[in-house]
Design a protein around this motif. Sequence first.
Motif, mmCIF file in Angstrom:
data_model
loop_
_atom_site.group_PDB
_atom_site.id
_atom_site.type_symbol
_atom_site.label_atom_id
_atom_site.label_comp_id
_atom_site.label_asym_id
_atom_site.label_seq_id
_atom_site.Cartn_x
_atom_site.Cartn_y
_atom_site.Cartn_z
ATOM 1 N N PHE A 177 107.647 45.146 37.375
ATOM 2 C CA PHE A 177 108.124 46.240 38.214
ATOM 3 C C PHE A 177 108.599 47.426 37.378
ATOM 4 C CE2 PHE A 177 108.435 42.575 40.945
ATOM 5 C CZ PHE A 177 108.047 43.069 42.189
ATOM 6 N N LEU A 178 108.453 48.620 37.959
ATOM 7 C CA LEU A 178 109.024 49.849 37.426
ATOM 8 C C LEU A 178 110.211 50.215 38.300
ATOM 9 C CD1 LEU A 178 105.675 51.788 36.937
ATOM 10 C CD2 LEU A 178 107.179 51.015 35.093
ATOM 11 N N ILE A 179 111.325 50.524 37.687
ATOM 12 C CA ILE A 179 112.548 50.799 38.434
ATOM 13 C C ILE A 179 113.178 52.095 37.924
ATOM 14 C CG2 ILE A 179 113.951 49.380 36.848
ATOM 15 C CD1 ILE A 179 115.613 48.483 39.255
ATOM 16 N N HIS A 180 113.673 52.918 38.844
ATOM 17 C CA HIS A 180 114.335 54.156 38.448
ATOM 18 C C HIS A 180 115.320 54.592 39.532
ATOM 19 C CE1 HIS A 180 110.752 55.311 40.761
ATOM 20 N NE2 HIS A 180 111.458 56.352 41.184
ATOM 21 N N ILE A 181 116.409 55.209 39.109
ATOM 22 C CA ILE A 181 117.405 55.694 40.066
ATOM 23 C C ILE A 181 116.792 56.839 40.869
ATOM 24 C CG2 ILE A 181 119.640 56.833 40.310
ATOM 25 C CD1 ILE A 181 120.574 55.320 37.844
ATOM 26 N N ASP A 182 116.887 56.726 42.184
ATOM 27 C CA ASP A 182 116.307 57.721 43.077
ATOM 28 C C ASP A 182 117.082 57.693 44.392
ATOM 29 O OD1 ASP A 182 114.805 59.306 44.753
ATOM 30 O OD2 ASP A 182 112.888 58.339 44.315
ATOM 31 N N ALA A 183 117.828 58.755 44.644
ATOM 32 C CA ALA A 183 118.673 58.810 45.847
ATOM 33 C C ALA A 183 117.849 58.739 47.126
ATOM 34 C CB ALA A 183 119.517 60.075 45.836
ATOM 35 N N THR A 184 116.548 59.056 47.027
ATOM 36 C CA THR A 184 115.687 59.006 48.209
ATOM 37 C C THR A 184 114.854 57.720 48.265
ATOM 38 O OG1 THR A 184 113.839 60.118 47.086
ATOM 39 C CG2 THR A 184 115.509 61.526 48.143
ATOM 40 N N GLY A 185 115.101 56.812 47.311
ATOM 41 C CA GLY A 185 114.333 55.581 47.257
ATOM 42 C C GLY A 185 114.646 54.644 48.407
ATOM 43 N N ASP A 186 113.799 53.617 48.568
ATOM 44 C CA ASP A 186 113.976 52.672 49.677
ATOM 45 C C ASP A 186 114.404 51.287 49.202
ATOM 46 O OD1 ASP A 186 111.650 51.961 48.445
ATOM 47 O OD2 ASP A 186 110.418 51.891 50.247
ATOM 48 N N ALA A 187 114.944 51.200 47.986
ATOM 49 C CA ALA A 187 115.438 49.924 47.453
ATOM 50 C C ALA A 187 116.878 50.093 46.991
ATOM 51 C CB ALA A 187 114.556 49.462 46.297
ATOM 52 N N GLN A 188 117.602 48.977 46.965
ATOM 53 C CA GLN A 188 119.011 49.032 46.557
ATOM 54 C C GLN A 188 119.335 47.883 45.609
ATOM 55 O OE1 GLN A 188 122.200 48.391 49.537
ATOM 56 N NE2 GLN A 188 123.096 50.310 48.788
ATOM 57 N N VAL A 189 120.087 48.202 44.559
ATOM 58 C CA VAL A 189 120.527 47.186 43.599
ATOM 59 C C VAL A 189 121.609 46.324 44.242
ATOM 60 C CG1 VAL A 189 121.635 46.778 41.375
ATOM 61 C CG2 VAL A 189 119.985 48.640 41.617
ATOM 62 N N GLU A 190 121.387 45.001 44.233
ATOM 63 C CA GLU A 190 122.386 44.066 44.771
ATOM 64 C C GLU A 190 123.307 43.534 43.681
ATOM 65 O OE1 GLU A 190 120.574 42.149 48.803
ATOM 66 O OE2 GLU A 190 120.110 41.084 46.943
ATOM 67 N N ASP A 191 122.738 43.184 42.533
ATOM 68 C CA ASP A 191 123.540 42.629 41.447
ATOM 69 C C ASP A 191 122.796 42.783 40.132
ATOM 70 O OD1 ASP A 191 121.882 40.046 41.069
ATOM 71 O OD2 ASP A 191 122.435 39.974 43.180
ATOM 72 N N ILE A 192 123.531 42.701 39.036
ATOM 73 C CA ILE A 192 122.948 42.848 37.700
ATOM 74 C C ILE A 192 123.531 41.774 36.789
ATOM 75 C CG2 ILE A 192 122.656 44.368 35.699
ATOM 76 C CD1 ILE A 192 123.091 46.736 37.566
ATOM 77 N N VAL A 193 122.653 41.090 36.062
ATOM 78 C CA VAL A 193 123.082 40.118 35.050
ATOM 79 C C VAL A 193 122.729 40.698 33.689
ATOM 80 C CG1 VAL A 193 122.825 37.788 34.143
ATOM 81 C CG2 VAL A 193 122.745 38.175 36.620
ATOM 82 N N PHE A 194 123.743 40.962 32.866
ATOM 83 C CA PHE A 194 123.532 41.547 31.544
ATOM 84 C C PHE A 194 123.214 40.449 30.544
ATOM 85 C CE2 PHE A 194 125.429 42.869 27.407
ATOM 86 C CZ PHE A 194 124.573 43.935 27.145
ATOM 87 N N LEU A 195 122.084 40.596 29.816
ATOM 88 C CA LEU A 195 121.643 39.575 28.861
ATOM 89 C C LEU A 195 121.406 40.167 27.477
ATOM 90 C CD1 LEU A 195 119.152 37.694 31.202
ATOM 91 C CD2 LEU A 195 121.413 36.908 30.501
ATOM 92 N N GLY A 196 122.178 41.168 27.136
ATOM 93 C CA GLY A 196 122.061 41.765 25.807
ATOM 94 C C GLY A 196 120.959 42.805 25.752
ATOM 95 N N ASN A 197 119.782 42.389 25.269
ATOM 96 C CA ASN A 197 118.682 43.345 25.123
ATOM 97 C C ASN A 197 117.935 43.595 26.423
ATOM 98 O OD1 ASN A 197 117.633 40.715 25.082
ATOM 99 N ND2 ASN A 197 115.758 41.412 24.093
ATOM 100 N N LEU A 198 118.273 42.879 27.482
ATOM 101 C CA LEU A 198 117.666 43.138 28.783
ATOM 102 C C LEU A 198 118.668 42.827 29.886
ATOM 103 C CD1 LEU A 198 116.807 40.192 30.231
ATOM 104 C CD2 LEU A 198 115.058 40.271 28.476
ATOM 105 N N ALA A 199 118.344 43.303 31.090
ATOM 106 C CA ALA A 199 119.180 43.022 32.256
ATOM 107 C C ALA A 199 118.292 42.517 33.379
ATOM 108 C CB ALA A 199 119.918 44.283 32.693
ATOM 109 N N ARG A 200 118.778 41.519 34.121
ATOM 110 C CA ARG A 200 118.073 41.028 35.303
ATOM 111 C C ARG A 200 118.749 41.633 36.526
ATOM 112 N NH1 ARG A 200 117.220 35.037 33.147
ATOM 113 N NH2 ARG A 200 115.379 35.437 31.906
ATOM 114 N N VAL A 201 117.961 42.349 37.278
ATOM 115 C CA VAL A 201 118.479 43.134 38.390
ATOM 116 C C VAL A 201 117.963 42.560 39.704
ATOM 117 C CG1 VAL A 201 118.694 45.453 39.368
ATOM 118 C CG2 VAL A 201 118.408 45.163 36.887
#
Length: 335
Positions: free
Chosen positions: A272-296
């Motif tokens: 997936f490609l993900i980017h902050i967009d106030a007009t987007g149709d998706a919403q972040v529910e939670d984020i798990v930080f894993l150092g060099n990457l994050a699971r969103v």
Amino acid sequence: MYLHIDDIGKSFAGERVLDHVGLHVDKGEFVCLLGPSGCGKTTLLRIVAGLLAADTGRIHLGGRDLTGVPARDRRMGLVFQSYSLFPDMTVAANIGYAMRIRGESSARIADRTAELLGLVGLSTLAARYPADLSGGQQQRVALARALAVEPSLLLLDEPLSALDARVRTQMRTEIRTLQRTLSIPTIMVTHDQEEALALADTIVCMNHGRIEQVGSPRDLYEHPASRFVAEFIGSSNLLPVDWIRDALPALIEQRAAAVRPAHELCLRPEDFLIHIDATGDAQVEDIVFLGNLARVGVRWRGRRILVETQGRSSLRAGDTIGLGVREGRGTWLPA
């Protein structure tokens, strides 16, 4: 092929543990038998080693039929999870034990033991006893002992599962380097997908006594053949055709010939490609930080989607975002 396993079946108390299993291993190949507990992988390893008899099928090694050949005459090296070192023998004596049993000369045993101690990095510890060693050092001794008789096949039964995470990662590298250096065909049993992905030339993914898929780590990760493989190896988003038709119609159009109503699309989190967009149709529910990457975790068009992002991310729970799929990604699976 060097090792040929043909139509192996095994039952215990009427319960089928291996169901017509067939497999081949080439010279110098590192094969991982991967699957959950109870899938039959250790039973298959023990049958190859001669520690168990198969109910059906045959095994050939280098053209030699091993049916009825006892374990001691198969010339295979075995390393177990529990190390199984002799506590009253020194490191050197443990390594040379099998050679002494075979009646090899003291000079040959001493030379071979010294060679193997050097290979596993324990030359200075030859006179110590197992109780004086760390878990990683004990596993190196067990590996050297298995190699002492110059085995035609090396069998590893979850050899790293008793080690802590840091030592396990280090031993993984050492085992792979040693196997490549000696070019010994190797079969390793593991339930750890990361271990299999890191070590194997070929992964044999097993479930309920059957082989689900055989291929390179990349093949199984990028092109799983079944829902089980997609879920067992790595993380995945399994999306039904009806949802894809509404949410991502372009994916249906691109591969219409491969799509059936009962299919679902496997998309890995990094597809997936993900980017902050106030007009987007998706919403972040939670984020798990894993150092060099994050699971969103993302809520998108009525479904929860798992997405991975590399590097540092400014995303926060509650952010409105845009979501897309990288071109050419995804595998259609029978549901």
